[in-house]
Design a protein around this motif. Sequence first.
Motif, mmCIF file in Angstrom:
data_model
loop_
_atom_site.group_PDB
_atom_site.id
_atom_site.type_symbol
_atom_site.label_atom_id
_atom_site.label_comp_id
_atom_site.label_asym_id
_atom_site.label_seq_id
_atom_site.Cartn_x
_atom_site.Cartn_y
_atom_site.Cartn_z
ATOM 1 N N VAL A 64 13.913 5.407 13.827
ATOM 2 C CA VAL A 64 12.684 5.117 14.563
ATOM 3 C C VAL A 64 11.618 4.661 13.577
ATOM 4 C CG1 VAL A 64 10.827 6.104 15.955
ATOM 5 C CG2 VAL A 64 13.209 6.752 16.406
ATOM 6 N N GLU A 65 10.984 3.533 13.869
ATOM 7 C CA GLU A 65 9.922 2.988 13.025
ATOM 8 C C GLU A 65 8.721 2.645 13.895
ATOM 9 O OE1 GLU A 65 7.280 1.556 10.664
ATOM 10 O OE2 GLU A 65 9.118 2.362 9.750
ATOM 11 N N ARG A 66 7.553 3.156 13.521
ATOM 12 C CA ARG A 66 6.360 2.978 14.346
ATOM 13 C C ARG A 66 5.775 1.567 14.254
ATOM 14 N NH1 ARG A 66 1.229 3.430 12.262
ATOM 15 N NH2 ARG A 66 0.567 4.407 14.219
ATOM 16 N N SER A 67 6.092 0.813 13.198
ATOM 17 C CA SER A 67 5.538 -0.524 13.014
ATOM 18 C C SER A 67 6.635 -1.575 13.199
ATOM 19 C CB SER A 67 4.931 -0.651 11.621
ATOM 20 O OG SER A 67 5.959 -0.696 10.636
ATOM 21 N N SER A 68 6.304 -2.806 12.877
ATOM 22 C CA SER A 68 7.295 -3.883 12.902
ATOM 23 C C SER A 68 7.730 -4.252 11.487
ATOM 24 C CB SER A 68 6.705 -5.123 13.588
ATOM 25 O OG SER A 68 5.551 -5.579 12.887
ATOM 26 N N LEU A 69 7.470 -3.349 10.526
ATOM 27 C CA LEU A 69 7.715 -3.626 9.114
ATOM 28 C C LEU A 69 8.918 -2.837 8.602
ATOM 29 C CD1 LEU A 69 4.002 -3.276 7.927
ATOM 30 C CD2 LEU A 69 5.182 -5.371 8.633
ATOM 31 N N VAL A 70 9.569 -3.395 7.605
ATOM 32 C CA VAL A 70 10.695 -2.713 6.949
ATOM 33 C C VAL A 70 10.434 -2.662 5.447
ATOM 34 C CG1 VAL A 70 12.442 -3.265 8.677
ATOM 35 C CG2 VAL A 70 11.958 -4.906 6.861
ATOM 36 N N GLY A 71 10.854 -1.573 4.827
ATOM 37 C CA GLY A 71 10.639 -1.419 3.394
ATOM 38 C C GLY A 71 9.170 -1.416 3.012
ATOM 39 N N HIS A 72 8.317 -0.969 3.946
ATOM 40 C CA HIS A 72 6.871 -1.099 3.758
ATOM 41 C C HIS A 72 6.326 -0.263 2.614
ATOM 42 C CE1 HIS A 72 7.216 2.523 6.228
ATOM 43 N NE2 HIS A 72 7.755 1.792 7.199
ATOM 44 N N GLU A 73 7.018 0.821 2.243
ATOM 45 C CA GLU A 73 6.504 1.692 1.182
ATOM 46 C C GLU A 73 6.499 0.992 -0.179
ATOM 47 O OE1 GLU A 73 10.944 2.569 1.111
ATOM 48 O OE2 GLU A 73 9.437 1.626 2.379
ATOM 49 N N TYR A 74 7.272 -0.087 -0.319
ATOM 50 C CA TYR A 74 7.254 -0.903 -1.528
ATOM 51 C C TYR A 74 6.752 -2.318 -1.234
ATOM 52 C CZ TYR A 74 10.012 2.790 -3.695
ATOM 53 O OH TYR A 74 10.426 3.997 -4.185
ATOM 54 N N VAL A 75 7.290 -2.947 -0.197
ATOM 55 C CA VAL A 75 6.961 -4.347 0.089
ATOM 56 C C VAL A 75 5.505 -4.508 0.492
ATOM 57 C CG1 VAL A 75 7.491 -6.327 1.548
ATOM 58 C CG2 VAL A 75 9.348 -4.850 0.731
ATOM 59 N N ASN A 76 5.058 -3.735 1.464
ATOM 60 C CA ASN A 76 3.710 -3.913 1.998
ATOM 61 C C ASN A 76 2.639 -3.178 1.209
ATOM 62 O OD1 ASN A 76 5.716 -4.089 4.524
ATOM 63 N ND2 ASN A 76 3.970 -5.469 4.828
ATOM 64 N N SER A 77 3.049 -2.298 0.314
ATOM 65 C CA SER A 77 2.082 -1.668 -0.580
ATOM 66 C C SER A 77 1.959 -2.436 -1.897
ATOM 67 C CB SER A 77 2.481 -0.216 -0.876
ATOM 68 O OG SER A 77 3.629 -0.179 -1.702
ATOM 69 N N ALA B 147 -4.355 -11.468 -2.760
ATOM 70 C CA ALA B 147 -4.105 -10.733 -1.518
ATOM 71 C C ALA B 147 -4.128 -9.245 -1.801
ATOM 72 C CB ALA B 147 -2.763 -11.127 -0.904
ATOM 73 N N VAL B 148 -4.602 -8.482 -0.823
ATOM 74 C CA VAL B 148 -4.659 -7.024 -0.931
ATOM 75 C C VAL B 148 -3.591 -6.418 -0.024
ATOM 76 C CG1 VAL B 148 -6.081 -4.967 -0.618
ATOM 77 C CG2 VAL B 148 -7.116 -7.086 -1.455
ATOM 78 N N ALA B 149 -2.925 -5.393 -0.510
ATOM 79 C CA ALA B 149 -1.889 -4.721 0.280
ATOM 80 C C ALA B 149 -2.483 -4.141 1.561
ATOM 81 C CB ALA B 149 -1.239 -3.614 -0.539
ATOM 82 N N ASP B 150 -1.624 -3.903 2.555
ATOM 83 C CA ASP B 150 -2.107 -3.325 3.817
ATOM 84 C C ASP B 150 -1.657 -1.891 4.014
ATOM 85 O OD1 ASP B 150 0.560 -3.637 4.467
ATOM 86 O OD2 ASP B 150 0.223 -5.360 5.772
ATOM 87 N N THR B 151 -1.119 -1.275 2.960
ATOM 88 C CA THR B 151 -0.781 0.142 3.022
ATOM 89 C C THR B 151 -0.872 0.729 1.620
ATOM 90 O OG1 THR B 151 0.862 1.741 3.812
ATOM 91 C CG2 THR B 151 1.709 -0.177 2.667
ATOM 92 N N PHE B 152 -1.120 2.017 1.513
ATOM 93 C CA PHE B 152 -1.276 2.665 0.218
ATOM 94 C C PHE B 152 0.057 2.759 -0.526
ATOM 95 C CE2 PHE B 152 -5.146 4.743 2.102
ATOM 96 C CZ PHE B 152 -6.055 4.281 1.159
ATOM 97 N N ASP B 153 -0.037 2.726 -1.839
ATOM 98 C CA ASP B 153 1.079 3.051 -2.724
ATOM 99 C C ASP B 153 0.931 4.525 -3.055
ATOM 100 O OD1 ASP B 153 2.883 3.425 -4.770
ATOM 101 O OD2 ASP B 153 2.039 1.901 -6.089
ATOM 102 N N ILE B 154 1.872 5.343 -2.577
ATOM 103 C CA ILE B 154 1.754 6.795 -2.689
ATOM 104 C C ILE B 154 2.874 7.357 -3.563
ATOM 105 C CG2 ILE B 154 1.872 8.976 -1.391
ATOM 106 C CD1 ILE B 154 0.509 7.547 0.914
ATOM 107 N N LYS B 155 2.511 8.292 -4.435
ATOM 108 C CA LYS B 155 3.483 8.978 -5.283
ATOM 109 C C LYS B 155 3.590 10.438 -4.848
ATOM 110 C CE LYS B 155 3.698 5.382 -8.141
ATOM 111 N NZ LYS B 155 2.544 4.594 -7.662
ATOM 112 N N VAL B 156 4.814 10.889 -4.628
ATOM 113 C CA VAL B 156 5.082 12.278 -4.254
ATOM 114 C C VAL B 156 6.311 12.747 -5.020
ATOM 115 C CG1 VAL B 156 4.084 12.058 -1.942
ATOM 116 C CG2 VAL B 156 6.501 11.564 -2.283
ATOM 117 N N ASN B 157 6.643 14.022 -4.885
ATOM 118 C CA ASN B 157 7.828 14.558 -5.551
ATOM 119 C C ASN B 157 9.096 14.003 -4.915
ATOM 120 O OD1 ASN B 157 6.636 16.275 -7.529
ATOM 121 N ND2 ASN B 157 6.126 17.735 -5.915
ATOM 122 N N GLN B 158 10.109 13.813 -5.742
ATOM 123 C CA GLN B 158 11.399 13.335 -5.266
ATOM 124 C C GLN B 158 12.196 14.453 -4.611
ATOM 125 O OE1 GLN B 158 13.632 11.368 -8.357
ATOM 126 N NE2 GLN B 158 11.990 9.931 -8.842
ATOM 127 N N GLY B 159 13.173 14.047 -3.807
ATOM 128 C CA GLY B 159 14.083 15.003 -3.206
ATOM 129 C C GLY B 159 13.690 15.422 -1.810
#
Length: 281
Positions: A33-46, A225-237
């Motif tokens: 389930v994806e709330r947007s129409s974007l894929v790979g947004h955590e890297y591509v759109n950020s 161009a400015v990204a349309d979503t934040f680049d976020i860093k969190v713990n892995q796993g």
Amino acid sequence: MTAFHSDAPVLIYGATFAGLAMAYSLGKQSILVERSSLVGHEYVNSYRPGHGLANRPTSGIGQELYDELVRRNIVQADGAVHLPGISPVLFHFIRKHNLNIRMMTEITEVRSTEDGYEVMLYNTSGSQTVQVRNIIDTTSTCGSSHLWNPPILAKSINAILDGPPLAASIGDSGRSYEMVQGGFPSEIYFQLKVDNKDNWIVARDKLHQFWMNRPKMLRPWKLAAVADTFDIKVNQGVQVAAMGSSWLPSCAYDNFMEAFEAGISYAKQEVSPNDFIRNSK
């Protein structure tokens, strides 16, 4: 409201690189389930190119995707990447492997049941309820759990710059910003660190204020161009989210292929190899 029992015991939230890898590996055992129409947004759109892309993935399907990106000149031999070219490849990946995915679909409510979870979904077709055994959220902020705020290590707002190529990645001494070479000579990714509590309006203002008053050494580049979503860093796993569901943030990894491999690894643990619809080895 339409209620039905899902034939997919695992609900994956987020069409991230990790989420797409899980959906591939689990096949019809999952619904993505994806709330947007974007894929790979955590890297591509950020606008997050990541580091270490010159290292090849270990899974068969990961190597296949990586080779496709290289063949299309999206990933270079040295690991430099042209992020805007990735999305069409991912949509082709979804169609080629017939992933069980619902785009532009919101999770409006999650309830615990004896057998797992009752999940309320909403999209253009209306409201639906699915029964699943497990929920694995791969988004950066664990969007499926509206009452839980996951810990964020760092956050940045990124942009694409146009100008001369970089000899190497650069940043200031305090690492408040970083510049990374993209796949083409004039394609530069600029990453400005912001406060973890900054909203989008505040972060964009910080970016524009910084750029208007940028150091002399940054004058050769223009803000494209400015990204349309934040680049976020969190713990892995995998971490435990609200009501015992799982959170495996795709953004936690150094690059998108590492995130893809993390999704493959999780899927291998989620069901036994005999239950796989496809073999991800």
